[in-house]
Design an enzyme around this catalytic site. Sequence first.
Site, PDB file in Angstrom:
ATOM      1  N   SER A 119      -6.049   3.339   4.479  1.00  0.00           N
ATOM      2  CA  SER A 119      -5.516   2.471   3.419  1.00  0.00           C
ATOM      3  C   SER A 119      -6.594   1.606   2.777  1.00  0.00           C
ATOM      4  O   SER A 119      -6.366   0.435   2.447  1.00  0.00           O
ATOM      5  CB  SER A 119      -4.394   1.590   3.972  1.00  0.00           C
ATOM      6  OG  SER A 119      -3.522   1.187   2.948  1.00  0.00           O
TER       7      SER A 119
ATOM      8  N   LYS B 135      -0.036   3.781  -2.668  1.00  0.00           N
ATOM      9  CA  LYS B 135      -1.101   4.779  -2.606  1.00  0.00           C
ATOM     10  C   LYS B 135      -0.595   6.217  -2.563  1.00  0.00           C
ATOM     11  O   LYS B 135      -1.370   7.148  -2.816  1.00  0.00           O
ATOM     12  CB  LYS B 135      -2.010   4.480  -1.411  1.00  0.00           C
ATOM     13  CG  LYS B 135      -2.867   3.242  -1.657  1.00  0.00           C
ATOM     14  CD  LYS B 135      -3.513   2.694  -0.406  1.00  0.00           C
ATOM     15  CE  LYS B 135      -4.330   1.439  -0.774  1.00  0.00           C
ATOM     16  NZ  LYS B 135      -4.521   0.521   0.350  1.00  0.00           N
TER      17      LYS B 135
ATOM     18  N   SER C 164       0.788  -1.240   0.000  1.00  0.00           N
ATOM     19  CA  SER C 164       0.000   0.000   0.000  1.00  0.00           C
ATOM     20  C   SER C 164       0.815   1.283   0.000  1.00  0.00           C
ATOM     21  O   SER C 164       0.240   2.373  -0.053  1.00  0.00           O
ATOM     22  CB  SER C 164      -0.958   0.015   1.196  1.00  0.00           C
ATOM     23  OG  SER C 164      -2.022  -0.869   0.983  1.00  0.00           O
TER      24      SER C 164
END
Length: 422
Positions: A122, A70, A67
């Site tokens: 997230s 992102k 993640s």
Amino acid sequence: MKRIFACILWIAVCLCTFFESAAVCYAQENGTTEVKKLYARSAVLMDADSGRVLFEKNGDDILPMASTTKIMTCILALEHGDLADIVEVSEYAASMPDVQLNIRMGETYYLKDLLYSMMLESHNDSAVAIAEHIGGSVEAFAEMMNQKAAEIGCKNTCFITPNGLDAQVSIQNAEGKNTTHIHSTTAKDLASIMSYCIKKSPRKDVFLEITRTPSYSFSDIKNTRSFSCNNHNAFLQMMEGALTGKTGFTGKAGYCYVGALERDGKTFVAALLACGWPNHKTYKWSDMRELMDYGLSNYHKADLSAEPLDDAWCAKIPVVNAKTDHLFEDAAAEVCLEDAKEVHSLLLKNDEKISVTCTVKKVLEAPIEENTVVGSVLYSIDGDVIWERKIRTKESFEEKNYIWYLKRICDTYLDINLKNSL
């Protein structure tokens, strides 16, 4: 007896704490600390302002990044979208696995709210909804991500998903052969992306505002469902000057993290990949502290534009075959050093020295255009050039031709004859 023992133990703890603090202070003042142990398989500490790598451990190893992806999704959405954009949730976005906001197909949200959802909690479904809104599809958005990575200077990054879930794709090379690529990056590339997000992006302020927010509440456009998001980035409270960061985890990637810290005019970015697997969720915080303490202890900020220069660069350069006002006059070009548009600073290790060398052409030949590069001033560390300033001509010079020779001869000898007759 117990009280005496407890008192002795308390004094011992205090003494250990004192000597440990003293040792750390001495190390910081004398720049003697080194990175001792890192759990991460790949790690990089970078000067966010210059992009210079200050420390690396397998910094070019290609690994999945989960993640931490992102941060790229967020900065692209900020640069290509509007926070007030209305985003409609697709069936595909709603189908994303945990961690998710649990948005539903057909619902609508403001882009701003989904960005907070993605960066604070997230949420994978929010990331896909954002990508489809900005790029039209996940595939098209991935192309945007890869193009942006290339612009930033990333060499070994392949974005496939906007949320960082493990994925692979087959890509045809120039020879027509298909090669399989996984969703991946390197610690060096990831640190470069974060440096861009906080230093160079025109939307850096909004990026920092979103990623630093402790908590955020919102609802869908119709106000039928309400949500609350909390920031799970422990690094923000862990060290003085912590700016931002993003966690990540998948089964293939392990625990990942990229974060930034600013203190005493110095800005560091650290990226960690494959930093442990369950049950070692806290390894990344240990590594972050180790890297940031190393940077703070060993590096100082230096202004390269203040380094003394050899006067050789400013001498006029002879220009052969150039037109002048008189037949036997020689031409010489004045030069100027390219302005430092801003203070060009970078972090130097306490024992590092800057080497400055000037190289300028000894002779020029007409024609020469104004602003022609005729040399450079190179700033180096251990032979590696870290900054180059061009030396350019201040004016242009035309090449001599027959007409010029005829005119100059007439001017010269007619003038002499006239003077002699008088």
